[in-house]
Design a protein around this motif. Structure first.
Motif, PDB file in Angstrom:
ATOM      1  N   GLN A 319      55.987 117.367  10.185  1.00 20.61           N
ATOM      2  CA  GLN A 319      55.614 116.239  11.010  1.00 20.61           C
ATOM      3  C   GLN A 319      55.731 116.534  12.538  1.00 20.61           C
ATOM      4  OE1 GLN A 319      58.704 113.068  10.470  1.00 20.61           O
ATOM      5  NE2 GLN A 319      57.327 111.669  11.313  1.00 20.61           N
ATOM      6  N   ILE A 320      55.030 116.075  13.284  1.00 23.65           N
ATOM      7  CA  ILE A 320      55.049 116.231  14.626  1.00 23.65           C
ATOM      8  C   ILE A 320      55.821 115.217  15.274  1.00 23.65           C
ATOM      9  CG2 ILE A 320      53.595 116.441  16.677  1.00 23.65           C
ATOM     10  CD1 ILE A 320      53.047 118.598  14.550  1.00 23.65           C
ATOM     11  N   GLY A 321      56.951 115.746  15.822  1.00 18.50           N
ATOM     12  CA  GLY A 321      57.916 114.776  16.452  1.00 18.50           C
ATOM     13  C   GLY A 321      58.278 113.556  15.566  1.00 18.50           C
ATOM     14  N   ASP A 322      58.183 112.267  16.077  1.00 20.43           N
ATOM     15  CA  ASP A 322      58.303 111.036  15.274  1.00 20.43           C
ATOM     16  C   ASP A 322      57.135 110.403  15.135  1.00 20.43           C
ATOM     17  OD1 ASP A 322      57.900 110.294  17.931  1.00 20.43           O
ATOM     18  OD2 ASP A 322      59.570 109.086  18.294  1.00 20.43           O
ATOM     19  N   LEU A 323      55.820 111.085  15.199  1.00 20.52           N
ATOM     20  CA  LEU A 323      54.802 110.607  15.042  1.00 20.52           C
ATOM     21  C   LEU A 323      54.455 110.690  13.403  1.00 20.52           C
ATOM     22  CD1 LEU A 323      52.592 112.607  17.543  1.00 20.52           C
ATOM     23  CD2 LEU A 323      53.462 110.198  17.680  1.00 20.52           C
ATOM     24  N   ASN A 324      53.360 109.621  12.976  1.00 20.00           N
ATOM     25  CA  ASN A 324      53.094 109.600  11.584  1.00 20.00           C
ATOM     26  C   ASN A 324      51.977 110.505  11.550  1.00 20.00           C
ATOM     27  OD1 ASN A 324      54.838 107.751  10.285  1.00 20.00           O
ATOM     28  ND2 ASN A 324      53.572 106.107  11.182  1.00 20.00           N
ATOM     29  N   VAL A 325      52.210 111.772  11.849  1.00 15.42           N
ATOM     30  CA  VAL A 325      51.135 112.834  11.766  1.00 15.42           C
ATOM     31  C   VAL A 325      51.859 113.951  11.309  1.00 15.42           C
ATOM     32  CG1 VAL A 325      49.683 114.295  13.039  1.00 15.42           C
ATOM     33  CG2 VAL A 325      49.833 111.897  13.539  1.00 15.42           C
ATOM     34  N   TYR A 326      51.194 114.778  10.380  1.00 20.10           N
ATOM     35  CA  TYR A 326      51.814 116.044   9.744  1.00 20.10           C
ATOM     36  C   TYR A 326      50.720 117.185   9.776  1.00 20.10           C
ATOM     37  CZ  TYR A 326      55.051 112.270   7.977  1.00 20.10           C
ATOM     38  OH  TYR A 326      55.837 111.332   7.897  1.00 20.10           O
ATOM     39  N   ILE A 327      51.034 118.140  10.093  1.00 19.05           N
ATOM     40  CA  ILE A 327      50.031 119.341  10.249  1.00 19.05           C
ATOM     41  C   ILE A 327      50.684 120.458   9.394  1.00 19.05           C
ATOM     42  CG2 ILE A 327      48.799 120.986  11.713  1.00 19.05           C
ATOM     43  CD1 ILE A 327      49.061 118.923  14.045  1.00 19.05           C
ATOM     44  N   VAL A 328      49.907 120.798   8.318  1.00 17.80           N
ATOM     45  CA  VAL A 328      50.337 121.786   7.241  1.00 17.80           C
ATOM     46  C   VAL A 328      49.413 122.671   7.075  1.00 17.80           C
ATOM     47  CG1 VAL A 328      51.900 120.341   6.327  1.00 17.80           C
ATOM     48  CG2 VAL A 328      49.430 120.199   5.345  1.00 17.80           C
ATOM     49  N   GLY A 329      49.689 123.666   6.479  1.00 21.12           N
ATOM     50  CA  GLY A 329      49.096 124.848   6.053  1.00 21.12           C
ATOM     51  C   GLY A 329      48.776 125.911   7.388  1.00 21.12           C
ATOM     52  N   ASP A 330      47.457 126.499   7.145  1.00 22.23           N
ATOM     53  CA  ASP A 330      46.983 127.372   8.391  1.00 22.23           C
ATOM     54  C   ASP A 330      46.802 126.637   9.570  1.00 22.23           C
ATOM     55  OD1 ASP A 330      47.118 129.466   6.297  1.00 22.23           O
ATOM     56  OD2 ASP A 330      44.955 129.948   6.518  1.00 22.23           O
ATOM     57  N   ALA A 331      46.717 125.391   9.425  1.00 19.63           N
ATOM     58  CA  ALA A 331      46.465 124.545  10.482  1.00 19.63           C
ATOM     59  C   ALA A 331      47.475 124.600  11.541  1.00 19.63           C
ATOM     60  CB  ALA A 331      46.065 123.015  10.402  1.00 19.63           C
ATOM     61  N   ASN A 332      48.722 124.846  11.104  1.00 20.21           N
ATOM     62  CA  ASN A 332      49.858 124.664  12.073  1.00 20.21           C
ATOM     63  C   ASN A 332      50.182 126.189  12.480  1.00 20.21           C
ATOM     64  OD1 ASN A 332      51.745 125.975  10.081  1.00 20.21           O
ATOM     65  ND2 ASN A 332      52.278 123.841   9.434  1.00 20.21           N
ATOM     66  N   VAL A 333      49.700 127.209  12.127  1.00 24.80           N
ATOM     67  CA  VAL A 333      49.833 128.674  12.533  1.00 24.80           C
ATOM     68  C   VAL A 333      51.372 128.989  12.276  1.00 24.80           C
ATOM     69  CG1 VAL A 333      49.395 130.257  14.509  1.00 24.80           C
ATOM     70  CG2 VAL A 333      48.323 128.001  14.381  1.00 24.80           C
ATOM     71  N   HIS A 334      52.015 128.400  11.312  1.00 19.12           N
ATOM     72  CA  HIS A 334      53.554 128.896  11.030  1.00 19.12           C
ATOM     73  C   HIS A 334      53.499 129.866  10.321  1.00 19.12           C
ATOM     74  CE1 HIS A 334      57.293 127.892   8.752  1.00 19.12           C
ATOM     75  NE2 HIS A 334      57.503 128.887   9.473  1.00 19.12           N
ATOM     76  N   VAL A 340      53.011 129.184   1.110  1.00 21.60           N
ATOM     77  CA  VAL A 340      53.928 128.625   2.200  1.00 21.60           C
ATOM     78  C   VAL A 340      52.846 127.228   2.332  1.00 21.60           C
ATOM     79  CG1 VAL A 340      54.250 128.381   4.519  1.00 21.60           C
ATOM     80  CG2 VAL A 340      54.878 130.325   3.410  1.00 21.60           C
ATOM     81  N   ALA A 341      51.645 127.218   2.554  1.00 19.61           N
ATOM     82  CA  ALA A 341      50.716 126.190   2.579  1.00 19.61           C
ATOM     83  C   ALA A 341      51.002 125.243   1.319  1.00 19.61           C
ATOM     84  CB  ALA A 341      49.338 126.621   2.558  1.00 19.61           C
TER      85      ALA A 341
END
Length: 498
Positions: A319-334, A340-341
């Motif tokens: 999750q991005i902060g308290d937004l209703n947005v989640y960035i997962v997989g290769d998109a978040n460069v974690h 992991v994805a």
């Protein structure tokens, strides 16, 4: 396209064609897991995807590369068995090699396709999504308003500025190389990370004239100098490598023999001399970048840093902060790894369903990486520089060479070195780095030991069957134990196992 700034929010709202509770953008490993999990609770959900409805691993990553490596290993064994008294020369059918890669890839992809085909058509949209300034998702002729958004747009190969235009059809990446219908005669590989090493060696073993370039005098990102030097020594026996080289220009020029164009690379070698390489293709293996910048996530309130990595990202939920947005997989460069994805997609899909218990990403308890070249390269746990930077860690290095290890010599794969970093205070393994035979299995054993907090003594109490390559692990563990008991003195530990 984004809405023009002169369009009012009210006008935009009236153009909404669909309202959904959850929109998943991207249908790779993370996106598919998120969609499946969220679909258990919400019916009003949509998944949007551009390109293939499968995964990076199956389409352009793990599986086709391992298929190519499997063919290359068969050819190598046939061509290099003279020491065993077995004399043969492999007859390599390049078209059949590449066809099998694609056929088997399609076989793996068929299971994903069957699953995607089972999803209702009205919940799937094929097309490029774009988020406009009102936070609405535009795709094809639809404008979608979503209460919760999961971004799983994956990554693409990084190509240095201008190279695509200069190299034209001679440019290959890991996304395009498996579409070759035949093996080329020659190829340059730029980048000696895991992808570059694996593909350079595989094509070399299949009879392609390959030259590998890397700016640093390192391979596979190895951080232990001794392991890196040993890896270079082992790989140099069959690979042409220009490590420490600086590429100044790339392009194509006329090939007079058949009126076609050939690729060239101008570079400065490690001695500072200007050189030029010429050949059929240039495979760029300089890493991947996430596909998030062009999406317009800033209109959802997401901030990106100067490397397009999302800020305020929860590594536990995506999750991005308290937004209703989640960035997962290769998109978040974690951590751009399939498992992991998978976990991140599952977590995000659970999170939007308010299933907080399941919405906790299982972080890899122990960092672990494998490069499937020969010999294999493995890193487990903390790296040597990480250990050295922590003044509280009192460590020793257990060492074993595989150059004369019994089973390795029997198999004719006796080139390698293992370092195990042991903590004197706790009798535990901090990390390890290795190049050598069976490294993938030794790496798994060490990862299990670190994850389960096993002591060096407990490791040595387990059986090591003779004669196996894994006996080398025992020798390195014994070296750790001995150095914990006496003042540290570096010595060459050879594993004979006779």
């Amino acid at each position: 396209m984004n809405k023009k700034s002169g369009t009012s929010a009210d006008d935009s709202k009236r153009k909404v064609t669909r309202k959904v509770t959850v929109a998943v953008i991207g249908a790779g490993t993370a996106g598919q897991n998120a969609f499946r999990q969220a679909s258990k609770i919400f019916d009003n959900i949509v998944i949007i995807n551009e390109g293939f409805w499968t995964t990076t691993c199956i389409a352009v990553g793990c599986m086709p590369s391992k298929l190519l490596i499997a063919a290359a290993d068969r050819a190598h064994e046939a061509n290099h068995s003279a020491e065993f008294g077995v004399h043969a020369t492999a007859q390599i059918d390049g078209k059949q090699v590449m066809q099998r890669v694609r056929d088997e890839r399609s076989h793996f992809a068929s299971y994903i396709k069957e699953q995607v085909d089972s999803w209702p058509d009205h919940k799937k949209i094929a097309g490029r999504a774009c988020i406009n300034e009102h936070g609405l998702i535009e795709v094809n002729d639809e404008v979608i308003e979503a209460s919760k958004v999961i971004v799983a747009t994956g990554s693409s190969p990084f190509i240095p500025d201008g190279w695509a235009e200069k190299l034209g059809h001679t440019l290959l990446t890991s996304d395009t190389v498996f579409e070759l219908t035949d093996l080329p005669k020659s190829m340059a590989v730029v980048g000696a990370g895991s992808v570059g090493l694996e593909l350079a060696q595989a094509f070399t073993r299949l009879g392609v004239d390959v030259t590998l370039f890397n700016r640093e005098k390192r391979v596979a990102g190895l951080k232990d100098d001794d392991i890196n030097n040993k890896a270079i020594d082992c790989l140099n026996r069959e690979l042409t490598m220009h490590l420490g080289s600086k590429i100044s220009n790339v392009g194509t020029q006329a090939n007079g023999s058949n009126n076609s164009s050939a690729a060239f690379i101008d570079y400065e070698d490690s001695a500072g001399e200007s050189q030029q390489w010429q050949g059929e293709y240039v495979l760029v293996a300089t890493g991947r970048r996430n596909n998030i910048k062009q999406l317009g996530v800033e209109y959802l309130g997401v901030e990106l840093d100067n490397k397009n990595r999302p800020k305020h990202l929860s590594e536990k939920t995506g999750q991005i902060g308290d937004l209703n947005v989640y960035i997962v997989g290769d998109a978040n460069v974690h951590l751009p790894l399939l498992h992991v994805a998978s976990d991140e997609g599952y977590s995000a899909g659970s999170m939007v369903c308010d299933n907080k218990k399941a919405a906790y990403i299982r972080p890899p308890a122990t960092p672990f990486s494998i490069v499937f070249c020969a010999p294999q390269i493995v890193n487990v746990g903390l790296s040597l520089p990480e250990i050295q930077q922590d003044p509280t860690l009192e460590y020793v290095i257990g060492r074993v060479s595989f150059d004369n290890q019994g089973r390795s010599r029997v198999m004719g794969v006796n080139c390698g070195l293992l370092h195990i970093y042991g903590c004197k205070k706790t009798d535990r393994i901090l990390g390890a780095s290795m190049v050598g035979p069976d490294a993938e299995y030794i790496g798994h054993i060490l990862a299990t030991a670190i994850t389960n907090d096993l002591s060096i003594k407990a490791m040595l109490d387990t059986p090591f069957y003779h004669p196996t390559i894994l006996e080398g692990l025992r020798t390195a563990l014994r070296d750790v134990q001995q150095k914990m008991e006496i003042p540290y003195q570096y010595h060459d530990t050879q594993e004979a196992s006779f």
